[in-house]
Design a protein around this motif. Structure first.
Motif: not given
Length: 160
Positions: A13-35
């Motif tokens: 959950n913490l990592v997801f929140d960090v990679y939710d750059f826009v604050g839309t409760s989603t992360i871009d799939a391009v960042n999946l590997g980094d997450a």
């Protein structure tokens, strides 16, 4: 969430929140590997793509429940290398069987084998994680791998 411990869920959950750059409760799939790497996993590029990662920004987004399911699946994949595997591989280059290898060989490995790094990326990794070469060009590889895999350096490999 099935096999995920409370600690895994908290970290994910913490990592997801960090990679939710826009604050839309989603992360871009391009960042999946980094997450996933931030969660101490080592997925290959092929695995990331198989799990739903993309190569271009904006192609796809992942909601938290999708990310948690992917994290759970990625934790169970056994085809990615682990610290011990990396040590065994580098032992092949340890001609003197003393825990060292040529720094130039390590750079060559990073640039030309497996999931290759660009020369600039390899130089950055080596600069940040590698001990200085000795007068013959040898470097200790266990401390390097410990830093790369975020593991403590085993006491038996620390020079006195």
């Amino acid at each position: 969430m099935g096999d995920l411990s409370a600690r895994d869920l908290e970290r994910a959950n913490l990592v997801f929140d960090v990679y939710d750059f826009v604050g839309t409760s989603t992360i871009d799939a391009v960042n999946l590997g980094d997450a996933l790497r931030a969660l101490n996993l080592n997925p290959t590029l092929a695995t990331i793509e198989k799990l739903g990662g993309t190569k271009k920004k904006g192609e796809k987004t992942l909601k938290k429940d999708e990310f948690l399911a992917i994290f759970k699946e990625a934790k169970n994949i056994k085809d990615s290398g682990v610290y011990e595997d990396f040590i065994e591989c580098l032992k092949l280059y340890d001609k003197q069987e003393n825990g060292t290898m040529l720094g130039a060989e390590l750079q060559h490995i990073l640039i030309s084998l497996g999931e290759r790094l660009e020369e600039k990326e390899a130089e950055t990794v080596l600069k940040d994680c590698l001990d200085p070469e000795d007068e013959d060009g040898f470097v200790p590889y266990v401390p390097f791998l410990s830093r790369m895999c975020d593991r403590p350096i085993p006491p038996s490999t620390v020079p006195r």
